[in-house]
Scaffold this motif. Sequence first.
Motif, mmCIF file in Angstrom:
data_model
loop_
_atom_site.group_PDB
_atom_site.id
_atom_site.type_symbol
_atom_site.label_atom_id
_atom_site.label_comp_id
_atom_site.label_asym_id
_atom_site.label_seq_id
_atom_site.Cartn_x
_atom_site.Cartn_y
_atom_site.Cartn_z
ATOM 1 N N THR A 37 0.841 -1.196 0.000
ATOM 2 C CA THR A 37 0.000 0.000 0.000
ATOM 3 C C THR A 37 0.876 1.247 0.000
ATOM 4 O O THR A 37 0.602 2.200 -0.736
ATOM 5 C CB THR A 37 -0.949 0.003 1.215
ATOM 6 O OG1 THR A 37 -1.797 -1.138 1.135
ATOM 7 C CG2 THR A 37 -1.804 1.246 1.242
ATOM 8 N N TYR A 66 -6.192 -4.243 11.664
ATOM 9 C CA TYR A 66 -5.718 -3.705 10.391
ATOM 10 C C TYR A 66 -6.816 -2.879 9.716
ATOM 11 O O TYR A 66 -6.565 -1.772 9.235
ATOM 12 C CB TYR A 66 -5.274 -4.849 9.475
ATOM 13 C CG TYR A 66 -4.895 -4.396 8.083
ATOM 14 C CD1 TYR A 66 -3.651 -3.849 7.832
ATOM 15 C CD2 TYR A 66 -5.782 -4.525 7.019
ATOM 16 C CE1 TYR A 66 -3.302 -3.443 6.555
ATOM 17 C CE2 TYR A 66 -5.446 -4.117 5.751
ATOM 18 C CZ TYR A 66 -4.205 -3.576 5.517
ATOM 19 O OH TYR A 66 -3.867 -3.169 4.256
ATOM 20 N N ILE A 67 -8.023 -3.426 9.688
ATOM 21 C CA ILE A 67 -9.146 -2.720 9.049
ATOM 22 C C ILE A 67 -9.413 -1.391 9.751
ATOM 23 O O ILE A 67 -9.629 -0.369 9.107
ATOM 24 C CB ILE A 67 -10.403 -3.615 9.017
ATOM 25 C CG1 ILE A 67 -10.191 -4.771 8.041
ATOM 26 C CG2 ILE A 67 -11.644 -2.804 8.652
ATOM 27 C CD1 ILE A 67 -11.255 -5.845 8.115
ATOM 28 N N ILE A 68 -9.378 -1.392 11.075
ATOM 29 C CA ILE A 68 -9.602 -0.154 11.829
ATOM 30 C C ILE A 68 -8.490 0.848 11.560
ATOM 31 O O ILE A 68 -8.739 2.033 11.363
ATOM 32 C CB ILE A 68 -9.734 -0.454 13.338
ATOM 33 C CG1 ILE A 68 -11.040 -1.202 13.599
ATOM 34 C CG2 ILE A 68 -9.659 0.819 14.170
ATOM 35 C CD1 ILE A 68 -11.149 -1.811 14.988
ATOM 36 N N HIS A 69 -7.259 0.365 11.514
ATOM 37 C CA HIS A 69 -6.099 1.240 11.311
ATOM 38 C C HIS A 69 -5.993 1.730 9.859
ATOM 39 O O HIS A 69 -5.876 2.920 9.606
ATOM 40 C CB HIS A 69 -4.809 0.507 11.706
ATOM 41 C CG HIS A 69 -3.559 1.226 11.331
ATOM 42 N ND1 HIS A 69 -3.133 2.360 11.982
ATOM 43 C CD2 HIS A 69 -2.644 0.982 10.365
ATOM 44 C CE1 HIS A 69 -2.009 2.790 11.419
ATOM 45 N NE2 HIS A 69 -1.695 1.965 10.444
ATOM 46 N N ALA A 70 -6.035 0.803 8.915
ATOM 47 C CA ALA A 70 -5.767 1.149 7.516
ATOM 48 C C ALA A 70 -7.025 1.288 6.667
ATOM 49 O O ALA A 70 -6.993 1.922 5.623
ATOM 50 C CB ALA A 70 -4.852 0.097 6.894
ATOM 51 N N GLY A 71 -8.095 0.678 7.089
ATOM 52 C CA GLY A 71 -9.307 0.704 6.287
ATOM 53 C C GLY A 71 -9.235 -0.275 5.131
ATOM 54 O O GLY A 71 -8.291 -1.052 5.011
ATOM 55 N N LEU A 72 -10.219 -0.218 4.271
ATOM 56 C CA LEU A 72 -10.288 -1.122 3.123
ATOM 57 C C LEU A 72 -10.211 -0.388 1.796
ATOM 58 O O LEU A 72 -10.200 -1.016 0.741
ATOM 59 C CB LEU A 72 -11.595 -1.925 3.175
ATOM 60 C CG LEU A 72 -11.779 -2.842 4.371
ATOM 61 C CD1 LEU A 72 -13.169 -3.461 4.347
ATOM 62 C CD2 LEU A 72 -10.712 -3.917 4.384
ATOM 63 N N LYS A 73 -10.138 0.935 1.840
ATOM 64 C CA LYS A 73 -10.231 1.725 0.608
ATOM 65 C C LYS A 73 -9.107 1.461 -0.385
ATOM 66 O O LYS A 73 -9.255 1.705 -1.567
ATOM 67 C CB LYS A 73 -10.315 3.210 0.946
ATOM 68 C CG LYS A 73 -9.101 3.751 1.658
ATOM 69 C CD LYS A 73 -9.302 5.206 2.074
ATOM 70 C CE LYS A 73 -8.165 5.707 2.901
ATOM 71 N NZ LYS A 73 -8.132 5.217 4.260
ATOM 72 N N HIS A 74 -7.978 0.962 0.082
ATOM 73 C CA HIS A 74 -6.848 0.718 -0.810
ATOM 74 C C HIS A 74 -6.926 -0.655 -1.487
ATOM 75 O O HIS A 74 -6.179 -0.926 -2.408
ATOM 76 C CB HIS A 74 -5.530 0.847 -0.044
ATOM 77 C CG HIS A 74 -5.445 -0.079 1.121
ATOM 78 N ND1 HIS A 74 -6.043 0.215 2.323
ATOM 79 C CD2 HIS A 74 -4.882 -1.287 1.255
ATOM 80 C CE1 HIS A 74 -5.832 -0.795 3.144
ATOM 81 N NE2 HIS A 74 -5.131 -1.708 2.525
ATOM 82 N N ASN A 100 -17.164 -1.674 -2.530
ATOM 83 C CA ASN A 100 -16.086 -0.953 -3.202
ATOM 84 C C ASN A 100 -14.928 -1.855 -3.616
ATOM 85 O O ASN A 100 -13.975 -1.400 -4.216
ATOM 86 C CB ASN A 100 -15.552 0.172 -2.306
ATOM 87 C CG ASN A 100 -16.601 1.243 -2.090
ATOM 88 O OD1 ASN A 100 -17.455 1.467 -2.939
ATOM 89 N ND2 ASN A 100 -16.550 1.899 -0.950
#
Length: 121
Positions: A37, A66-74, A100
Motif C-alpha cells: 500500500t 488492520y481494518i480499523i487502522h488502515a481501512g479497506l479503501k486501498h 467498493n
Amino acid sequence: MLTMIDIGIDNAVAFTLSGKMTQDDMKRVLMDAEAKTVDHGGIVIYEEIKSFSGIELAAIVEELKYIIHAGLKHIKQVAVVTDASWIEKVVKVEDALFRNIDIQYFTFAEKPQAITFLQQQ
C-alpha cells in the motif's frame, strides 16, 4: 500453512493457504499489504486456498485491527482461487458486503483468469 507467492503483479498480496490460518499467518499477509500500500497505493489480493480448516481467533483480531487502522479503501480487487464450492458462497456474500472491492471466485482450473482479472485493475 500459509505461503506468500509472487504472481507477477507488483501491487498484489498473494498467498496460498493449506489448513488453518494462524495469527502469525495473518500478520505476514497484513505486513505485505501495508508495505505494498505504501509503495503502490491501491492493492489487489490473490488467495489460493488448497484446504481450509479454520482461522484462529487471534488472526481475526489482527485483521480487525488492520481494518480499523488502515481501512479497506486501498483494496481494489480480490481473487479467491479454490475448488471448495462452499467458499464460493462466502465470496458472494463478501462481494455484496464490501461494495467498493470487486471480489471474485475462481476454481483452480481458472487460475489464469484470476490473475488476468487482477491485472485489469
